[in-house]
Design a protein around this motif. Structure first.
Motif, short mmCIF file in Angstrom:
data_model
loop_
_atom_site.label_atom_id
_atom_site.label_comp_id
_atom_site.label_asym_id
_atom_site.label_seq_id
_atom_site.Cartn_x
_atom_site.Cartn_y
_atom_site.Cartn_z
N PHE A 117 21.99 148.60 58.24
CA PHE A 117 22.33 147.44 58.09
C PHE A 117 21.78 147.19 59.74
N PRO A 118 21.33 145.84 60.00
CA PRO A 118 21.00 145.66 61.59
C PRO A 118 22.19 144.77 62.02
N GLY A 119 23.30 145.40 62.07
CA GLY A 119 24.60 144.69 62.64
C GLY A 119 25.69 145.38 62.07
N SER A 120 26.76 144.84 62.39
CA SER A 120 28.01 145.13 61.83
C SER A 120 28.50 144.43 60.65
N VAL A 121 29.36 144.96 59.77
CA VAL A 121 29.59 144.39 58.57
C VAL A 121 30.88 144.41 58.16
N SER A 122 31.61 143.28 57.51
CA SER A 122 33.07 143.25 57.49
C SER A 122 33.71 144.06 56.26
N ARG A 123 34.97 144.27 56.14
CA ARG A 123 35.55 145.04 55.50
C ARG A 123 35.30 144.41 53.95
N GLU A 124 35.33 143.08 53.81
CA GLU A 124 35.01 142.45 52.44
C GLU A 124 33.48 142.69 52.04
N SER A 125 32.54 142.77 53.15
CA SER A 125 31.59 143.26 52.61
C SER A 125 31.29 144.71 52.02
N CYS A 126 32.01 145.60 52.64
CA CYS A 126 32.18 146.90 52.18
C CYS A 126 32.73 146.80 50.69
N CYS A 127 33.67 146.30 50.45
CA CYS A 127 34.60 145.96 49.14
C CYS A 127 33.28 145.68 48.17
N LEU A 160 40.46 147.08 44.14
CA LEU A 160 39.60 147.57 45.47
C LEU A 160 39.78 146.71 46.60
N GLU A 161 39.98 145.23 46.16
CA GLU A 161 39.88 144.29 47.32
C GLU A 161 41.38 144.42 47.98
N VAL A 162 42.26 144.91 47.22
CA VAL A 162 43.70 145.24 48.05
C VAL A 162 43.41 146.41 48.88
N MET A 163 42.99 147.49 48.45
CA MET A 163 42.65 148.59 49.22
C MET A 163 41.97 148.58 50.44
N PHE A 164 40.85 147.77 50.39
CA PHE A 164 39.74 147.38 51.53
C PHE A 164 40.55 146.61 52.54
N SER A 165 41.63 145.82 51.94
CA SER A 165 42.13 144.97 53.02
C SER A 165 43.42 145.93 53.60
N LEU A 166 43.86 146.87 53.07
CA LEU A 166 45.04 147.61 53.59
C LEU A 166 44.71 148.85 54.50
N THR A 167 43.34 149.33 54.29
CA THR A 167 42.75 150.63 55.08
C THR A 167 41.33 150.50 55.08
N LEU A 168 40.99 151.38 56.11
CA LEU A 168 39.54 151.63 56.28
C LEU A 168 39.34 152.75 55.04
N MET A 183 37.38 156.62 42.50
CA MET A 183 38.01 157.17 43.63
C MET A 183 37.77 156.62 44.96
N LEU A 184 38.74 157.00 45.85
CA LEU A 184 38.23 156.53 47.20
C LEU A 184 39.37 157.07 48.43
N GLN A 185 38.76 157.05 49.51
CA GLN A 185 39.55 157.48 50.55
C GLN A 185 40.23 156.34 51.24
N GLY A 186 41.48 156.68 51.63
CA GLY A 186 42.10 155.71 52.49
C GLY A 186 43.14 156.43 53.34
N HIS A 187 43.78 155.68 54.10
CA HIS A 187 45.16 156.02 55.08
C HIS A 187 46.07 156.59 54.05
N ARG A 188 46.74 157.63 54.49
CA ARG A 188 47.76 158.20 53.57
C ARG A 188 49.01 157.22 53.57
N ASN A 189 49.12 156.36 54.57
CA ASN A 189 50.19 155.48 54.76
C ASN A 189 49.71 154.15 54.58
#
Length: 278
Positions: free
Chosen positions: A59-69, A134-142, A210-216
Motif C-alpha cells: 500500500f502506498p501509505g499507512s493504514v489504520s487499525r480499522e482497515s486492517c480489521c 475481530l473489531e474488538v481485538m483490533f481495537s485492543l491490540t496490534l 485465529m490471530l496474534q495479539g498482545h498477551r495482556n
C-alpha cells in the motif's frame, strides 16, 4: 527475538517504513526432490504435502487499525465463498436470507427451503459475531497475523490462509489511506494471482479463525493458545501486506516499540464456522 511460528517482530517491521515495493505477485515454493537412496514411507512422510503460494500487496501509505480489521473480515468472507462453504458471496447471502425472513410469514415455503434458511441464518449470525469480535481485538491490540483454517482442526487443517500484517505501518484514520481503496487493491491482487481457480471443490467443513495479539490485551471472547504453532502441512496461502511510499514517520512506531515480541501470543475464536450448501 524470533516470533511465534518463525516470523519477525511486528514492531520492528512496522517501524521500518522504507521497503522495496514488490508488485502483487503469486509465488510458489516447489517441494524439493527426494534425496537419492531414501525411499519408502519415511521419505514420503518427510516431503511437503502441498505448495505454499504467496501474494504480496504493498500500500502506498499507512493504514489504520480499522482497515486492517476490514482486510481480515473481507478475506474471511472471500475464502468461505471461494472454497464452497457459502453458496453465495456474503453480502448476497445476507440480503436473500433477510428477504426470505421478511416474507416467511406471508408465503408458506417447503420444508427443505425452510431448513436451508435456518442454516443460512445460523451461519450469518455466527459470522457477524466473529466480525464484531475481530473489531474488538483490533481495537485492543496490534494484530500481526490472522489465520483462517479450513477442515480438520486448528492443529492439522486441510487448508490454511494466512494474512500477514507485520509489514503494515499503522496510522491514524485521518492520516491513513482510505479503507475502500485498500480493499480494492487487495482483491485485485488476489484476482490477478488467481489462487483459487485450480483448487478442487471442498466439501462442507468447519472453519477456525485465529490471530496474534498482545498477551495482556484484555481479550475476553478469543481464547489464548500459548503453545500454538502454525501448521506446516496442508495447502497454505500467505497474503503479505506492507506499506511504502508516503508513510507518516510517526505511524505505528510509538505503539509497536513499547512491547517485546515474545509478549504476542495466538488467540482462537471459540466458535467453529460451519459451511452449508443450498
Amino acid at each position: 527475538m524470533a516470533a511465534p511460528g518463525g516470523t519477525r517482530s511486528p514492531g520492528v517491521a512496522a517501524a521500518a517504513a522504507p521497503c522495496s515495493p514488490p508488485s502483487p505477485l503469486l509465488t510458489a515454493e516447489t517441494p524439493p526432490a527426494p534425496e537419492r537412496g531414501r525411499v519408502g514411507r519415511r521419505s514420503r512422510r518427510s516431503a511437503p504435502t502441498a505448495l505454499s503460494p504467496a501474494v504480496s500487496v504493498v500500500f502506498p501509505g499507512s493504514v489504520s487499525r480499522e482497515s486492517c480489521c476490514r482486510f481480515a473480515c473481507e478475506l474471511l468472507k472471500h475464502v468461505l465463498h471461494q472454497r464452497q462453504q457459502l453458496p453465495l458471496p456474503y453480502e448476497q447471502l445476507a440480503y436473500f436470507c433477510q428477504r426470505a425472513a421478511q416474507v416467511g410469514d406471508v408465503i408458506k415455503k417447503p420444508s427443505s427451503v425452510g431448513l436451508a434458511s435456518k442454516k443460512c441464518q445460523q451461519v450469518l449470525v455466527e459470522l457477524e459475531g466473529v466480525f464484531q469480535q475481530l473489531e474488538v481485538m483490533f481495537s485492543l491490540t496490534l494484530v500481526p497475523r490472522v489465520l483462517i483454517l479450513l477442515g480438520g482442526n486448528a492443529v492439522s487443517p486441510k487448508e490454511l490462509y494466512e494474512l500477514n500484517l507485520e509489514g503494515i505501518c499503522v496510522g491514524s484514520a485521518e492520516k491513513s489511506l482510505k479503507t475502500t481503496s485498500c480493499v480494492r487493491k487487495l482483491f485485485h491482487s488476489l484476482f490477478i494471482a488467481d489462487v483459487f481457480s485450480e483448487l478442487k471443490a471442498l466439501p462442507v467443513t468447519g472453519t477456525v479463525v485465529m490471530l496474534q495479539g498482545h498477551r495482556n490485551c484484555g481479550a475476553e471472547w478469543f481464547r489464548p493458545k500459548l503453545n500454538y504453532k502454525v501448521p506446516t502441512r496442508g495447502r497454505k496461502l500467505t497474503i503479505n501486506l506492507s506499506c511504502d511510499g508516503d508513510v507518516d514517520t510517526s505511524a505505528s512506531a510509538p505503539q509497536t516499540l513499547t512491547s517485546a515480541w515474545e509478549d504476542y501470543i495466538w488467540f482462537q475464536a471459540p466458535v467453529t464456522l460451519k459451511g452449508f450448501h443450498e
